[in-house]
Write an enzyme that holds these catalytic residues in place. Structure first.
Site, PDB file in Angstrom:
ATOM      1  N   ASP A 123       0.848  -1.185   0.000  1.00  0.00           N
ATOM      2  CA  ASP A 123       0.000   0.000   0.000  1.00  0.00           C
ATOM      3  C   ASP A 123       0.893   1.248   0.000  1.00  0.00           C
ATOM      4  OD1 ASP A 123      -3.128   0.621   0.544  1.00  0.00           O
ATOM      5  OD2 ASP A 123      -1.948   2.042   1.713  1.00  0.00           O
ATOM      6  N   TRP A 124       0.606   2.244   0.839  1.00  0.00           N
ATOM      7  CA  TRP A 124       1.431   3.455   0.874  1.00  0.00           C
ATOM      8  C   TRP A 124       2.868   3.177   1.319  1.00  0.00           C
ATOM      9  CZ3 TRP A 124       1.638   8.436  -0.602  1.00  0.00           C
ATOM     10  CH2 TRP A 124       0.489   8.996  -1.153  1.00  0.00           C
ATOM     11  N   TRP A 164     -13.095   3.722  -3.109  1.00  0.00           N
ATOM     12  CA  TRP A 164     -12.443   3.854  -1.810  1.00  0.00           C
ATOM     13  C   TRP A 164     -12.182   5.315  -1.479  1.00  0.00           C
ATOM     14  CZ3 TRP A 164     -10.935   3.486   2.861  1.00  0.00           C
ATOM     15  CH2 TRP A 164      -9.726   4.002   3.304  1.00  0.00           C
ATOM     16  N   ASP A 250      -7.214  -9.182  -3.724  1.00  0.00           N
ATOM     17  CA  ASP A 250      -7.131  -7.723  -3.685  1.00  0.00           C
ATOM     18  C   ASP A 250      -7.626  -7.144  -5.004  1.00  0.00           C
ATOM     19  OD1 ASP A 250      -6.582  -5.081  -3.327  1.00  0.00           O
ATOM     20  OD2 ASP A 250      -4.431  -5.304  -3.013  1.00  0.00           O
ATOM     21  N   HIS A 280      -6.258  -7.268   0.404  1.00  0.00           N
ATOM     22  CA  HIS A 280      -5.381  -6.099   0.336  1.00  0.00           C
ATOM     23  C   HIS A 280      -4.359  -6.104   1.471  1.00  0.00           C
ATOM     24  CE1 HIS A 280      -4.031  -2.201  -0.904  1.00  0.00           C
ATOM     25  NE2 HIS A 280      -4.253  -1.701   0.290  1.00  0.00           N
TER      26      HIS A 280
END
Length: 301
Positions: A123-124, A164, A250, A280
């Protein structure tokens, strides 16, 4: 820059999380300072595995993987991004920019002075971690790319991401624990949901979490678009080993693994994998499997 700091008692008695906190202070870019929290487990003289979380989690995400890495003799360093976990939380949405997140973690990494790093990013953790690789490639030895991207705004982000982002801005309560629950296949216990809520005693602590979806470059003229293009130019010239390990369930990141496999020279010939049952937050669903992927990459390279 005004900040909030989550009280220590919020982090007491979390399930499967018996790790000692460590802190560094970084420049907030406005003349002040921010405290960044991180875990540092295993032998201090071993080559480090740097595990980076994303939105809206914190280093708790890696609690089941850290012991597997240390048991194999590795050092594991797991920071909390600014605005998350035990790290300080600026109070204004405008305090958070993509570039500041990169600057804050660059400052932190230089202070911790890690080298020969195996980066595990999701993710980030990838949007920031891969920028660190591009800025300081000499510090990194290999990369495990897990459910992440380095977008430039030149391609549409897809309906799942757009949904999202809309939810993140419109929901009256940004329920972090439930958001993580929704991004897993195996599902969390109530105690684990509470652990993901722990850094955020009330909504005022969540400005960073609220802002993150808006910082993803979704158009070619986004402020972070060109810096990410520049980072890609560096990454496309690196030959350090790169392995993708994405979750089969995901929907947001589906197919992005192919971008890394195509563009990064070090991905050629690697046994890229789709981890069955991983959503995810695949660290929750298939954490041991993801850890083994990283350990195998280290052993091979």
């Amino acid at each position: 820059m005004d900040i909030l700091r989550t009280p220590d008692e919020c982090f007491e008695n979390l399930p499967d999380f018996d790790f000692a906190p460590h802190y560094k202070t970084v420049d907030d870019t406005e003349g002040g300072q921010l405290r960044v929290h991180y875990l540092d487990e295993g032998p201090s003289d071993a080559s480090p595995i740097l595990v980076m979380h994303g939105e809206p989690t914190w280093c708790y995400l890696y609690r089941h993987m850290i012991p597997l890495f240390t048991a194999a003799g590795h050092r594991v360093v797991a920071p909390d991004l600014v605005g998350f976990g035990r790290s300080d939380k600026p109070t204004k949405r405008t305090d958070y920019t993509y570039q500041r997140h990169v600057d804050w973690m660059t400052d932190w990494l230089q202070q911790v002075d890690l080298t020969n790093i195996t980066l595990v990013c999701q993710d980030w953790g990838g949007l920031i971690g891969l920028r660190l690789v591009a800025a300081m490639p000499e510090r990194f030895a290999r990369i495990v790319v897990a459910n992440t991207a380095l977008p430039t705004g030149d391609q549409p982000m897809g309906k799942a991401f757009e949904g999202w982002r809309e939810f993140s801005q419109s929901t009256p309560v940004f329920n972090t624990g439930k958001i993580v629950y929704g991004g897993t296949t195996s599902k969390l216990t109530e105690a684990e949901i509470a652990a993901y809520d722990a850094p955020f005693p009330d909504e005022s602590f969540k400005e960073g979490a609220r802002q993150f979806p808006m910082l993803v470059p979704a158009s070619p003229d986004d402020p972070a678009a060109q810096p990410n293009r520049d980072a890609w130019k560096v990454l496309m010239g690196l030959d350090i080993p790169v392995l993708t390990a994405f979750g089969s369930d995901d929907k947001i990141m589906a197919g992005v693994d192919k971008v890394f496999q195509k563009l990064m020279p070090g991905a050629t010939g690697q046994p890229h994998t789709i981890l069955e049952g991983g959503n995810h937050f695949l660290q929750e669903d298939v954490g041991p499997e993801l850890a083994q992927v990283a350990l195998d990459l280290i052993a091979r390279t």
